[in-house]
Design an enzyme around this catalytic site. Sequence first.
Site, mmCIF file in Angstrom:
data_model
loop_
_atom_site.group_PDB
_atom_site.id
_atom_site.type_symbol
_atom_site.label_atom_id
_atom_site.label_comp_id
_atom_site.label_asym_id
_atom_site.label_seq_id
_atom_site.Cartn_x
_atom_site.Cartn_y
_atom_site.Cartn_z
ATOM 1 N N HIS A 1 -56.003 -21.942 1.164
ATOM 2 C CA HIS A 1 -54.729 -21.353 0.720
ATOM 3 C C HIS A 1 -55.008 -20.145 -0.178
ATOM 4 C CE1 HIS A 1 -53.492 -25.731 1.279
ATOM 5 N NE2 HIS A 1 -52.873 -25.075 2.230
ATOM 6 N N LYS B 1 -66.291 -27.567 8.912
ATOM 7 C CA LYS B 1 -64.866 -27.442 8.624
ATOM 8 C C LYS B 1 -64.583 -28.229 7.352
ATOM 9 C CE LYS B 1 -60.371 -28.055 10.886
ATOM 10 N NZ LYS B 1 -59.606 -28.004 9.704
ATOM 11 N N HIS C 1 -55.909 -25.798 -1.728
ATOM 12 C CA HIS C 1 -57.371 -25.665 -1.705
ATOM 13 C C HIS C 1 -57.792 -24.234 -1.409
ATOM 14 C CE1 HIS C 1 -57.629 -25.578 2.664
ATOM 15 N NE2 HIS C 1 -56.794 -26.604 2.699
ATOM 16 N N LYS D 1 -61.103 -33.503 3.988
ATOM 17 C CA LYS D 1 -61.160 -34.539 2.961
ATOM 18 C C LYS D 1 -62.126 -35.640 3.363
ATOM 19 C CE LYS D 1 -57.030 -35.066 0.201
ATOM 20 N NZ LYS D 1 -55.789 -35.853 0.166
ATOM 21 N N CYS E 1 -49.615 -31.179 12.463
ATOM 22 C CA CYS E 1 -49.240 -29.807 12.889
ATOM 23 C C CYS E 1 -47.733 -29.618 12.818
ATOM 24 C CB CYS E 1 -49.618 -29.534 14.343
ATOM 25 S SG CYS E 1 -51.351 -29.450 14.705
ATOM 26 N N CYS F 1 -55.174 -34.122 19.109
ATOM 27 C CA CYS F 1 -54.773 -32.775 18.688
ATOM 28 C C CYS F 1 -56.029 -31.948 18.404
ATOM 29 C CB CYS F 1 -53.890 -32.882 17.435
ATOM 30 S SG CYS F 1 -53.980 -31.452 16.360
ATOM 31 N N CYS G 1 -47.731 -34.120 17.038
ATOM 32 C CA CYS G 1 -48.757 -34.252 15.990
ATOM 33 C C CYS G 1 -48.066 -33.986 14.659
ATOM 34 C CB CYS G 1 -49.912 -33.270 16.188
ATOM 35 S SG CYS G 1 -51.014 -33.238 14.754
ATOM 36 N N HIS H 1 -56.336 -31.339 14.341
ATOM 37 C CA HIS H 1 -56.513 -32.478 13.421
ATOM 38 C C HIS H 1 -57.308 -33.633 14.007
ATOM 39 C CE1 HIS H 1 -53.087 -30.164 11.830
ATOM 40 N NE2 HIS H 1 -53.681 -30.431 10.690
#
Length: 503
Positions: free
Chosen positions: A25, A300, A22, A303, A133, A147, A130, A150
């Site tokens: 990256h 943030k 996405h 999805k 991670c 976490c 996690c 996430h």
Amino acid sequence: MPKRDDHYYLTTPIYYVNDVAHVGHAYTSIASDIMARFQRLLGKQVHFVTGTDEHGQKIARAAEARGVGPQTFVDEISEGFRELNKKLNTSTTDFIRTTEPRHLKAAQKIWEAANAAGDIYKKSYEGLYCVSCEQFYIEKDLNDGVCPIHLKAPELLQEENYFFKLSKYTEPLKKYFDAHPDFVYPQNRQKEMRQILEEGLDDISISRSVEKLSWGIPVPGDDTQVMYVWFDALTNYITAAGYADDEKFFDTWWPADAHVMGKEINRFHSLLWPAMLLSAGLPLPKQIVVHGWLTADGQKMSKSIGNVIKPYDVIEKYGLDTFRYFLFRELPFGSDGDFSFAKLEQRYRSDLGNDLGNLVMRTVAMTQKFCAGVVPSETSGDHEEIWDRYRAHMERWEFQSALELVWEYVRGLNQLIDHEKPWAAEKEGRHSDVEKTLYTILEGLRHIAIALQPFMPETADKILAQLGFEYFNPQFDTLQEWGLLKSGVPLIAAPPLFPPLTE
Ligand code: ME8
């Protein structure tokens, strides 16, 4: 032989293949590409590596959820990252996958080196893990039991693992940080790492039992364990430099000049990785470059919110160079920044269409009209001290400031046209004034194209082609010179660089 100064090695993180690539990256890869291209402008040879991180629990589970074997799964997703990399026009020289044999060799070699240094031992362990991670957490680092990245509750893992004596490296790392104040960049990220060092590092588990997770690199000499995915993944940076494979290549490129990444994985790169290298007796990378997160319309990207921006959609609609420009003009590299289509369109219309596109368009048109379409006679010009400042910004990853400087120059040249009014001067019979103005702008455009090359390589090529430079290898040095554009050279008119947006 120590690595030569005219060789520059930089890396992006290797991306997890649990899901498609996405915009985040793309952001890191383009930032790294800007630096890679800038270093080439300086005349250096550059090794620029990206790739995919393909082992571990997260990926094993993603493959399982899709009902395919892990290798089939990673082959497919890794290919998607490779394609995105091409689409972004990044000038990478290698694409590494952690499932390649060369990487297995390197990961096992560094393991053995750490083992030989007495830094690996076995113990029973229970901890909160996690999977997203791929990291153990201790209670105090969780936010209300979840976490912090996430926002999910970690899982309780209990097994016998190999441990790495990270604690042993607390003091050596402190010393290294003291001696290299720019090791972690920017400073606020360095401070965070110093803080962790002050608290002291704990030993960490670096393997998993094959019974629980078989998708990993086997621990040398113990078939019942595979390596912890981060121990494996970090090693990619030396694999791609030829460790365990080609000594001469390794001497040429290692240590890396820069590892680039987002802030959430700073700790692995600034603490664990250097400790692994110290343990193996290898030199440390020169700089860990940490940037912030991209958000979408203030939130943030995730999805579940459904606001993940797909780089292909942006490129399709606005063009690659617009995307590359926007990310680094609008958002200060280093801090978090918001991706908004409204802001992107505004930049497209004003900076690209109005300022740069128009400047090229009207200068070429006036040269055709008043100077028979060839570069007019040369005018002495000032050496622009802005390029020294541009260079200083680029070297410090201050891409936004570098672009601001270029745009000041672009706007200055537009003002020169408005002030000199070549059409009026021509009417008044002041042809030499017209020539002077147009030469100043055309030669200015050569400078602009070169300075923009790291950011917008296609646009730079297009501008240079209009100026009659084809197959030109741009060099920073030529920004320090005036008059390289030769009079009499025909210009090659082309369609607008940034045509008006259609709905
Ligand atoms: O962490 N904003 O892989 P990953 C900015 N495999 N950058 C972002 C971003 C965002 N919203 N989202 C992702 C891993 N990135 C490991 C790395 S390296 C030895 C192993 C970028 O697929 C940013 O560079 O989760 C971030 O650090 C990286 O992608 C995480 O990619």
